[in-house]
Design a protein around this motif. Structure first.
Motif, PDB file in Angstrom:
ATOM      1  N   THR A 118      64.308  36.131   6.704  1.00 16.59           N
ATOM      2  CA  THR A 118      63.332  35.731   7.710  1.00 16.59           C
ATOM      3  C   THR A 118      62.291  36.813   7.955  1.00 16.59           C
ATOM      4  O   THR A 118      61.099  36.532   8.104  1.00 16.59           O
ATOM      5  N   LEU A 138      59.727  36.699   5.299  1.00 19.68           N
ATOM      6  CA  LEU A 138      58.852  35.539   5.446  1.00 19.68           C
ATOM      7  C   LEU A 138      57.815  35.773   6.546  1.00 19.68           C
ATOM      8  O   LEU A 138      56.634  35.462   6.373  1.00 19.68           O
ATOM      9  N   TRP A 184      53.859  35.849   5.920  1.00 16.25           N
ATOM     10  CA  TRP A 184      53.004  34.923   6.667  1.00 16.25           C
ATOM     11  C   TRP A 184      51.935  35.688   7.432  1.00 16.25           C
ATOM     12  O   TRP A 184      50.757  35.312   7.424  1.00 16.25           O
ATOM     13  N   LEU A 235      56.966  28.497   7.372  1.00 21.62           N
ATOM     14  CA  LEU A 235      57.941  29.369   6.704  1.00 21.62           C
ATOM     15  C   LEU A 235      58.358  28.792   5.353  1.00 21.62           C
ATOM     16  O   LEU A 235      58.541  29.535   4.382  1.00 21.62           O
ATOM     17  N   THR A 291      55.560  29.518   2.970  1.00 22.43           N
ATOM     18  CA  THR A 291      55.563  30.934   2.590  1.00 22.43           C
ATOM     19  C   THR A 291      56.662  31.212   1.573  1.00 22.43           C
ATOM     20  O   THR A 291      56.438  31.909   0.571  1.00 22.43           O
ATOM     21  N   GLU A 292      57.832  30.670   1.805  1.00 22.41           N
ATOM     22  CA  GLU A 292      58.950  30.899   0.884  1.00 22.41           C
ATOM     23  C   GLU A 292      58.660  30.313  -0.492  1.00 22.41           C
ATOM     24  O   GLU A 292      58.956  30.942  -1.522  1.00 22.41           O
TER      25      GLU A 292
END
Length: 461
Positions: free
Chosen positions: A402, A405, A409, A433, A436-437
């Motif tokens: 996280t 990410l 971002w 998210l 972004t991943e």
């Protein structure tokens, strides 16, 4: 007022106005972290609570919280087309400190920009009494410090005259923290910091007579010969900086200084040799051997604005043989892929180096014949920088962490200069998210493209 009640009022107002909580805190009480601290259990005074209520009331959003509001209502999606408060102004590339600090600490842009600028050092042809350098946006001083290290390596016996433009008090503090070592390694240095506009800063002279009469001019003559001594004396400038580096948002939404300020620093034991280098109030020349113009304007600003207000004035400040290195973001990278997954068709980088050089030529008029305008080929003009990642952070088979990410971002949306209210709307669910991943896994990381150009003044003119 209880913190929970205040948070409900602020939350409802931010959703109606389309404001991020950091923006609200900065506008209401001059503290971008106010809401997050309150949410984390922090206390507030009755006076601060009253300022918050007064701000919301003035903006037309003073509505009492609904006692029946549920937790789901507190997380409701923002309006589809939010309208930011007019006083917030347009987005500026370095306006949000949290985004900025995360960006510069997780990406290698500062290093790569410095490397690009250093490529121009062998082309310099300085004349006595000093090499003259102007940084048109010092930021936190990282790029300037790196360039000065290399400049010392190549011209270790030559005096330096270095002028930096920076309106942000926070960045001035960070930049000055890096200068003590520069004075120790290269004693024959005159370092100047100013908050003036691009058309004023190279000459350290405000355009308006009324502004010039109220200009603050401070000299710090460093005593001793160690970086520790210099660091202490520079640190003692804090009250002066807090008083003199005040800024406000102009009606056009841009930062503007309240008083023009100039800070001149040099070593006492070099005063004699630097007598012809130290600037004198009212008698300053520009004539720079090198001008660094890295990200000096908002990407979404018009080409004519960039040329007229930024690049043309800096070009006029060059000495014969001097070189201006311009650098700005240009897109076409995985960062923009993230942005377009959330906002299809987003195009923040409308001006390329070719457009800007043409507009600068037109702005200079007959003076354009004094200069060479080098756009270069893409293979030479474009350079890449990346987000720092550990070797195992991008796992094609598993989930990306996280924190990675969020950093990616932030870097992508900061580089694309996405406004706070649009970010708040996009972050109402976890779709950003996932986007972004997907991009991180597709490319095995995240990187961005900057492009550079060079304007040089002909040596015989």
């Amino acid at each position: 007022m209880e913190a929970d009640d205040l948070l409900q009022i602020v939350g409802r107002y931010c959703r109606r106005a389309g404001l991020a909580e950091t923006t609200f805190g900065r506008l209401a009480v001059n503290d971008g972290k106010f809401v997050s601290r309150l949410r984390g259990g922090g206390k507030t005074t009755p006076e601060t609570a009253a300022r918050v209520r007064a701000f919301i009331a003035k903006a037309g959003g003073d509505q009492e919280p609904d006692p029946a509001a549920s937790a789901a209502d507190a997380l409701a999606e923002p309006p589809a087309v939010p309208a930011p408060i007019a006083t917030a102004g347009a987005f500026r590339f370095y306006e949000n400190r949290q985004k900025y600090l995360m960006f510069v600490n997780t990406c290698s842009e500062k290093l790569e920009v410095a490397n690009r600028v250093v490529q121009e050092l062998p082309n310099l042809h300085p004349t006595p009494p000093a090499i003259r350098l102007f940084d048109a946006g010092v930021g936190d001083g990282t790029v300037l410090a790196r360039v000065l290290r290399t400049l010392h390596h190549q011209f270790d016996k030559t005096p330096f005259y270095v002028v930096g433009k920076e309106i942000s008090l926070e960045d001035v503090r960070l930049a000055l923290e890096k200068m003590a070592d520069r004075f120790q390694e290269h004693p024959a240095t005159v370092f100047v910091m100013t908050n003036m506009h691009y058309a004023e800063a190279p000459w350290l002279t405000p355009a308006k007579v009324s502004t010039a009469s109220s200009m603050v001019w401070r000299e710090l003559v460093l005593q001793g010969d160690s970086a520790a001594e210099f660091d202490r004396q520079i640190g003692e400038l804090e009250p002066f900086l807090a008083e003199s580096w005040r800024a406000h948002v102009s009606p056009a939404g841009n930062p503007a200084y309240e008083k023009a300020a100039v800070l001149v620093i040099y070593r006492e034991d070099c005063r004699f040799m630097l007598d012809q280098v130290v600037p004198r109030r009212g008698a300053v020349r520009a004539d720079y051997d090198l001008v660094i113009a890295s990200q000096p304007y908002r990407a979404r600003a018009s080409t004519s604005f960039k040329a007229k207000r930024v690049i043309a004035p800096l070009t006029r400040a060059l000495a014969p043989g001097g070189r201006l290195v311009g650098i700005h973001s240009c897109g076409g990278d995985p960062g923009m892929e993230i942005v377009r997954k959330v906002w299809p068709g987003e195009a923040p980088f409308a001006t390329n180096r070719h457009d800007l050089l043409r507009a600068t030529k037109a702005e200079l008029g007959a003076q354009a014949r004094w200069y060479n305008f080098g756009a270069a080929s893409d293979s030479k003009a474009l350079f890449k920088y990346a987000m720092h990642l550990l070797p195992s952070e991008i796992d094609q088979a598993g989930a990306v962490g996280t924190s990675t990410l969020f950093a990616a971002w932030n870097a992508a949306t900061y580089n694309a200069q996405i406004e706070d209210h649009r970010l708040a709307a996009a972050m109402s669910d976890d779709g950003y998210l996932r986007a972004t991943e997907d991009v991180l896994k597709a490319h095995g990381g995240l990187w961005f493209w900057d492009e550079s150009f060079v304007i040089s003044r002909k040596r015989d003119i």
